[in-house]
Write a protein that holds these residues in place. Structure first.
Motif, PDB file in Angstrom:
ATOM      1  N   SER A 153       0.794  -1.175   0.065  1.00  0.00           N
ATOM      2  CA  SER A 153      -0.025  -0.037  -0.044  1.00  0.00           C
ATOM      3  C   SER A 153       0.858   1.212   0.089  1.00  0.00           C
ATOM      4  N   SER A 154       0.320   2.288   0.033  1.00  0.00           N
ATOM      5  CA  SER A 154       0.906   3.515   0.143  1.00  0.00           C
ATOM      6  C   SER A 154       1.559   4.118  -0.953  1.00  0.00           C
ATOM      7  N   PRO A 155       1.111   4.179  -2.392  1.00  0.00           N
ATOM      8  CA  PRO A 155       0.156   3.426  -2.729  1.00  0.00           C
ATOM      9  C   PRO A 155       0.182   1.940  -2.960  1.00  0.00           C
ATOM     10  N   GLY A 156       1.762   1.451  -3.384  1.00  0.00           N
ATOM     11  CA  GLY A 156       2.031   0.295  -3.482  1.00  0.00           C
ATOM     12  C   GLY A 156       1.011  -0.373  -4.671  1.00  0.00           C
ATOM     13  N   VAL A 157       1.186  -1.715  -4.716  1.00  0.00           N
ATOM     14  CA  VAL A 157       0.300  -2.581  -5.775  1.00  0.00           C
ATOM     15  C   VAL A 157      -0.997  -2.444  -5.489  1.00  0.00           C
ATOM     16  N   LEU A 158      -1.551  -2.267  -4.159  1.00  0.00           N
ATOM     17  CA  LEU A 158      -2.908  -2.350  -4.168  1.00  0.00           C
ATOM     18  C   LEU A 158      -3.503  -0.978  -4.618  1.00  0.00           C
ATOM     19  N   GLY A 159      -2.698   0.234  -4.418  1.00  0.00           N
ATOM     20  CA  GLY A 159      -2.868   1.647  -4.911  1.00  0.00           C
ATOM     21  C   GLY A 159      -3.111   1.644  -6.471  1.00  0.00           C
ATOM     22  N   ALA A 160      -1.955   1.001  -6.928  1.00  0.00           N
ATOM     23  CA  ALA A 160      -1.834   0.774  -8.526  1.00  0.00           C
ATOM     24  C   ALA A 160      -3.056   0.092  -8.889  1.00  0.00           C
ATOM     25  N   LEU A 161      -3.270  -1.057  -8.618  1.00  0.00           N
ATOM     26  CA  LEU A 161      -4.556  -2.007  -9.008  1.00  0.00           C
ATOM     27  C   LEU A 161      -5.702  -0.993  -9.036  1.00  0.00           C
ATOM     28  N   HIS A 162      -6.163  -0.468  -7.819  1.00  0.00           N
ATOM     29  CA  HIS A 162      -7.391   0.507  -7.870  1.00  0.00           C
ATOM     30  C   HIS A 162      -7.256   1.527  -8.679  1.00  0.00           C
TER      31      HIS A 162
END
Length: 308
Positions: free
Chosen positions: A2-11
């Motif tokens: 996160s922060s934004p990391g992989v999850l933020g990129a996918l979102h």
């Protein structure tokens, strides 16, 4: 993640580029090839990237934002990152238990360079209390502008550790505020400046020394790449300070006397000037690239034992 990391990129529908190693040579090649626009670094890596950027042949022009977090990024290092990498710095400060803070991309440079951001949610609650009183109620806040121990409560901050009632009794206040263990100062804008960790304060003859403050001054020296200050036992003072310093690879290692004079000339109080200065080629790091002060302390103890 996160922060934004992989999850933020996918979102957001962005691509994520996984690097086999975070060193400049590996990462810069990926930035150029994949046209990376945003990435996250811990401060020691940010220092290495900023230093290497002046010598690289790789095209880093796609970089728009570099997030720096995981440990405090002092103003001396923060001021080098953006110009060296040709991008906007964003400071991040948070914890696995919950609270996350960011500087905003439209924040004034002064706040981006000197603070670690403000909470991401309007529902995050912050209390800053006296650090020497673990039983202080969450309402006993320090005066505005003073440093104190950070307590937090909010929609994504845990209310307790699983099956750890004894630990929870000290880690949380009765009204559910989490004791983060961080020493912070809050600005009038609501941004938090991380001063250090409560347990990392050095008690030198009754005078409290915040290691990050001294580290920031040392890193302002043109021949210093990184610095870490720790407390070591002393029979007379209780503790004294030892500064480990990593010199820039393309410069000459400065002598301890030169660094002490440099810090003194910056107006630092005499009791904060390092008692010991050790020049080392690099720092031991944790699995996520943070400087491991625990290993530095163990190295000092081991050396002291062999010298007795």
């Amino acid at each position: 993640m996160s922060s934004p990391g992989v999850l933020g990129a996918l979102h957001a529908g962005a691509a994520s580029v996984l690097a086999p190693a975070p060193d400049p040579a590996t990462a810069f090649a990926l930035v150029e090839r994949e046209r990376v626009t945003i990435t996250g670094l811990v401060p020691p890596l940010a220092a290495a990237w900023a230093d290497a950027a002046a010598r690289t042949a790789h095209d880093l022009s796609s970089l728009e934002v570099v997030l720096v977090g995981g440990a405090k990024c002092g103003p001396e290092l923060a001021g080098r990152i953006g110009p060296a990498l040709g991008c906007r710095l964003q400071q991040v400060f948070g914890m696995a238990e919950g609270l996350v803070n960011y500087t905003r991309l439209d924040d004034p440079d002064e706040l981006v360079l000197t603070t670690q951001g403000r909470p991401i949610s309007a529902d995050d609650e912050i209390r800053i209390v006296e650090p020497d009183d673990p039983a202080a109620p969450s309402t006993a806040e320090v005066e505005p502008g003073r440093a104190g121990a950070l307590l937090t409560r909010g929609p994504y901050t845990i209310r307790g550790y699983f099956r750890a009632a004894e630990h929870n009794a000290t880690a949380f206040t009765p009204d559910g505020f989490y004791r983060t263990g961080d020493l912070v100062r809050r600005t009038p804008t609501g941004h938090l400046e991380v001063v250090g960790r409560v347990k990392e304060q050095v008690n030198r003859g009754g005078e409290k020394v915040a290691p990050t403050e001294v580290e920031d001054h040392l890193m302002a020296h043109p021949d210093v790449l990184d610095a870490a200050v720790i407390g070591v036992p002393d029979a007379y003072l209780g503790e004294r300070t030892c500064a480990y310093v990593v010199p820039r690879p393309d410069g000459e290692a400065p002598a301890g006397s030169v660094l002490r004079r440099f810090v003194r000339e910056r107006g630092v109080a005499a009791f904060k000037i390092p008692d010991l200065i050790e020049i080392v080629p690099d720092f031991p790091v944790t699995g996520v690239g943070k400087t491991s002060k625990r290993e530095l302390r163990e190295a000092l103890r081991a050396r002291a034992a062999t010298e007795r």
